[in-house]
Design a protein around this motif. Structure first.
Motif, PDB file in Angstrom:
ATOM      1  N   GLN A 198     -17.592  -0.225  -5.613  1.00  0.00           N
ATOM      2  CA  GLN A 198     -17.086  -0.568  -4.375  1.00  0.00           C
ATOM      3  C   GLN A 198     -16.226  -1.196  -3.840  1.00  0.00           C
ATOM      4  O   GLN A 198     -15.640  -2.516  -4.104  1.00  0.00           O
ATOM      5  N   VAL A 199     -15.090  -0.471  -3.272  1.00  0.00           N
ATOM      6  CA  VAL A 199     -13.842  -1.204  -3.146  1.00  0.00           C
ATOM      7  C   VAL A 199     -14.186  -1.174  -1.421  1.00  0.00           C
ATOM      8  O   VAL A 199     -13.777   0.089  -0.860  1.00  0.00           O
ATOM      9  N   LEU A 200     -13.994  -2.852  -0.942  1.00  0.00           N
ATOM     10  CA  LEU A 200     -13.708  -1.892   1.037  1.00  0.00           C
ATOM     11  C   LEU A 200     -12.693  -3.009   1.415  1.00  0.00           C
ATOM     12  O   LEU A 200     -12.300  -4.093   0.846  1.00  0.00           O
ATOM     13  N   ASP A 201     -12.517  -3.230   2.242  1.00  0.00           N
ATOM     14  CA  ASP A 201     -11.635  -3.753   2.926  1.00  0.00           C
ATOM     15  C   ASP A 201     -11.797  -5.011   3.928  1.00  0.00           C
ATOM     16  O   ASP A 201     -12.711  -5.375   3.631  1.00  0.00           O
ATOM     17  N   ALA A 202     -11.123  -5.637   4.327  1.00  0.00           N
ATOM     18  CA  ALA A 202     -11.481  -7.682   5.099  1.00  0.00           C
ATOM     19  C   ALA A 202     -11.979  -6.816   5.702  1.00  0.00           C
ATOM     20  O   ALA A 202     -13.364  -7.370   6.275  1.00  0.00           O
ATOM     21  N   TYR A 203     -12.220  -5.754   6.464  1.00  0.00           N
ATOM     22  CA  TYR A 203     -13.344  -5.934   7.634  1.00  0.00           C
ATOM     23  C   TYR A 203     -15.087  -5.001   6.641  1.00  0.00           C
ATOM     24  O   TYR A 203     -15.598  -4.920   8.024  1.00  0.00           O
ATOM     25  N   GLY A 204     -14.514  -4.603   5.556  1.00  0.00           N
ATOM     26  CA  GLY A 204     -16.219  -4.678   5.583  1.00  0.00           C
ATOM     27  C   GLY A 204     -15.770  -2.343   5.213  1.00  0.00           C
ATOM     28  O   GLY A 204     -17.371  -1.978   4.420  1.00  0.00           O
TER      29      GLY A 204
END
Length: 134
Positions: free
Chosen positions: A61-67
């Motif tokens: 998974q790649v998640l942004d800074a907010y999850g």
């Protein structure tokens, strides 16, 4: 929009019969994900890998800074997926997987019960007698 090519039910049954039980459970019930590794990436997002507790499948998974999930990719073990070109397991095909899983569970329970019955019973302990005069 293209129509999904559903896998032939007899082929799904053959495929299910050849799967290890843990893999069959994942195909029927879904993976049992657990954390494996994670790291912070540029921009403050996250890169993490989840590992199934029943089979060798990994989910990246790649998640942004907010999850929030940006992307998911999967690494399946050889033989986990239906052979290429045989279609997708949908609807009735998923039912075939469920029945195969249930039949496997019943057979395994019957086998365990038979083994318990085959074990010789432990000899009974002599009955305790009350001590008199004390």
């Amino acid at each position: 929009m293209s129509k999904i090519h559903a896998a032939d039910l007899d082929r799904v049954a053959t495929y299910a019969a050849e799967l290890p039980n843990a893999w069959l459970l994942c195909r029927e019930l879904g993976h049992n994900w657990g954390p494996h590794s994670a790291r912070v990436i540029d921009g403050g997002g996250f890169d993490r890998v989840l590992r199934c507790r029943r089979c060798p499948t990994r989910r990246h998974q790649v998640l942004d800074a907010y999850g929030r999930i940006v992307s998911n990719t999967y690494d399946y073990p050889e033989g986990y997926q239906m052979p290429a070109g045989q279609g997708r397991i949908t609807g009735d095909g998923r039912g075939v997987l469920r029945v195969a899983s249930i039949r496997h569970d019943i057979a395994a329970a019957d086998e365990r019960a038979a083994k318990r019955r085959a074990v010789p019973a432990k000899p009974a302990r002599p009955a305790r007698t009350a001590r008199s005069g004390r």
